[in-house]
Scaffold this active site. Structure first.
Site, short mmCIF file in Angstrom:
data_model
loop_
_atom_site.label_atom_id
_atom_site.label_comp_id
_atom_site.label_asym_id
_atom_site.label_seq_id
_atom_site.Cartn_x
_atom_site.Cartn_y
_atom_site.Cartn_z
N GLU A 152 5.83 1.84 0.35
CA GLU A 152 4.88 2.34 -0.64
C GLU A 152 5.46 3.60 -1.27
O GLU A 152 5.96 4.48 -0.58
CB GLU A 152 3.52 2.70 -0.02
N GLU A 191 -7.89 0.15 -7.25
CA GLU A 191 -8.83 -0.39 -6.25
C GLU A 191 -10.00 0.59 -6.14
O GLU A 191 -9.92 1.58 -5.42
CB GLU A 191 -8.14 -0.57 -4.91
N LYS A 227 -11.76 1.86 -2.63
CA LYS A 227 -11.06 2.59 -1.58
C LYS A 227 -11.79 3.89 -1.25
O LYS A 227 -12.49 4.46 -2.09
CB LYS A 227 -9.62 2.91 -2.02
N GLU A 287 -7.38 8.32 -4.87
CA GLU A 287 -7.11 7.12 -4.07
C GLU A 287 -7.47 5.84 -4.81
O GLU A 287 -6.92 4.77 -4.51
CB GLU A 287 -7.88 7.19 -2.76
#
Length: 499
Positions: free
Chosen positions: A275, A327, A330, A338
């Site tokens: 990542e 997303e 999250k 985030e």
């Protein structure tokens, strides 16, 4: 005459088979030389159908994808796509798999064996846990990692897949540390034994050490961190380590790991980046300009094959960008950013220009996204909004309102704009259920897009339409059909020869 006819037919068969073999090539290029892949996370209430996501990656010639679990819809869509896949075993599953070879057998059968093979998913790696050694876990998963790897490896051997599919353990960069410079890198004392065993396992199987590196978090968490050191354009605050000089945090972090591996006897172990990325909102340093500068700089740096001071000319094996999509479900405990790591928005629209180094200088947007109807929920202009606080709390607890806060793209749309944005986020989360826009009469449905400047009022995804969308895996069926056609034609031609 019969011999001449037979010779002509043989030549025709050869030509036909050559044509069939041309058609039998994979429906998408495997892009074997590409080093850049993406993480595909699914912590969202607005999930595009998996086949649409796969087509988005194919359209952008992305050759590698990393999943955080073994999502069945994703794996079905990846069948026949040509993408190399890393599937994941969640941390919560490690204990059960570590304790039971039968559980490992069942996991491999259900999530790997059924999807691989001709026309199937090209699964190359299984991630055993995700950052299981993270300091904040306080050793919760630590003892399960190697036993789980052992059982999964044995299951792959039983399934005749062990030579093709490798096991890895994505580690957070907090697994190692340095007092000052990369050459002093060492693993945390509590991890030295288990990391040494892990490195031995990886080395014996030919798998890389996978690490997640986030210069953004270093910048976000420390006011003393030099901002230009987080990027790739050079730094006025380089780190001098003997004969080596580091001008960016990525190389410094990478070589700290190289040093730590050297100290346990595995300095030549290949390294992949599981990542790495930069969010586009949710913090002062999280914005489109910074995200583009970092991500483009990273890609250009990796694909230049320059390597790092401790590994000159040897870049990471693979680099998986975090993340493909936003997303919005999250946790925001680390920060509002985030929910905004995506190179693409939740519905597959590119946030900024980016050259992935894979054949196209720009990103292509997702196609055939099954949106809900174009309607929104906004604050009713005819109502007194003084008593809206509890409704806002409900909406923003359930839905995503992080773009309204400092560092967000909707931070400056005013009080009524904030209310409308919150109402609409909740309305779309509830799939445009009319009752979800009531708010005791304070909300109203509109068919005029209320988006303001860069602040986009979203329209959700229609889950009911996903079953009508087909995967790129259908190409495997076309290839199977071509094989049948070839055998039928050859059979008829053989009959003709004997006649």
């Amino acid at each position: 005459m019969a011999a001449a006819n037979a010779g002509a037919m043989v030549r025709f068969v050869a030509a036909f088979l050559a044509a069939v073999l041309v058609m039998m090539v994979p429906c998408a290029p495997r892009a074997a030389a590409a080093a850049v892949g993406v993480n595909w996370g699914t912590v969202s209430a607005h999930r595009m159908p998996a086949p649409v996501v796969v087509e988005l990656m194919r359209a952008n010639r992305i050759g590698r994808v990393k999943l955080f679990d073994a999502d069945q819809a994703a794996l079905r869509a990846l069948m026949g796509s040509g993408l190399q896949v890393m599937v994941g075993i969640t941390n919560e599953m490690l204990q059960g798999i570590a304790a039971s070879p039968a559980a490992a057998d069942a996991w491999v059968a259900r999530n790997v064996s059924r999807y691989v093979g001709p026309g199937g998913a090209d699964i190359r790696y299984i991630a055993v846990g995700n950052e299981p050694f993270l300091t904040s876990y306080q050793g919760q998963f630590q003892s399960y990692v190697l036993p789980a790897m052992t059982n999964i490896q044995q299951s792959l051997v039983k399934a005749n897949l062990a030579r093709y599919i490798k096991l890895v353990v994505p580690c957070n960069a907090d697994a190692y540390q340095s007092a000052s410079v990369p050459s002093q890198g060492v693993f945390r004392p509590d991890l030295i034994q288990i990391i040494t065993q892990l490195a031995a396992f990886l080395s014996s199987s030919g798998a890389p050490f996978v690490v997640n590196i986030y210069p953004f978090l270093s910048l976000y968490q420390s006011s003393d961190f030099p901002q230009d050191y987080a990027f790739f354009d050079g730094s006025s605050h380089p780190v001098v380590d003997g004969p080596n000089v580091y001008y960016n945090a990525f190389d410094g972090n990478f070589d700290t790991l190289v040093s730590a591996l050297s100290k346990i006897g595995y300095g030549q172990l290949p390294i992949a980046i599981g990542e790495v990325g930069w969010p586009t909102e949710g913090a002062p340093s999280a914005n489109l300009t910074a995200a583009r500068a970092f991500t483009q700089g990273l890609i250009s740096h990796v694909l230049s094959n320059k390597g790092t001071p401790l590994r000159p000319g040897v870049p990471p094996m693979d680099v998986y960008l975090f993340s493909l999509l936003d997303e919005e479900q999250k946790s925001t405990l680390p920060g509002n950013f985030e929910r905004h790591w995506g190179v693409f928005s939740f519905d597959g629209q590119a946030k900024y220009p980016l050259n992935l180094g894979l054949g196209s200088p720009v990103l292509k947007n997702a196609k055939d996204v099954p949106y809900l109807p174009p309607r929104w929920c906004v604050a009713n202009p005819g109502r007194d909004l003084n008593n809206v606080e509890n409704h806002l709390k409900l909406a923003c607890t359930m839905a995503d309102c992080t773009t309204l806060y400092y560092g967000g793209s909707c931070n400056a749309i005013g009080e009524k704009g904030n209310i409308s944005y919150a109402f609409n986020s909740y309305y779309q989360l509830r799939k445009q259920d009319a009752q979800s826009c009531d708010f005791d009469g304070l909300g109203m449905i509109t068919y005029l897009d209320p988006s303001i400047g860069d602040c986009r009022f979203l329209v959700g995804i229609d889950d009911s339409r996903t079953s009508t969308i087909y995967s790129s895996g259908d190409c495997s069926q076309r290839r199977f059909g071509l094989w049948i056609l070839a055998f039928l034609v050859i059979g008829f031609l053989q009959i003709g020869v004997y006649l």
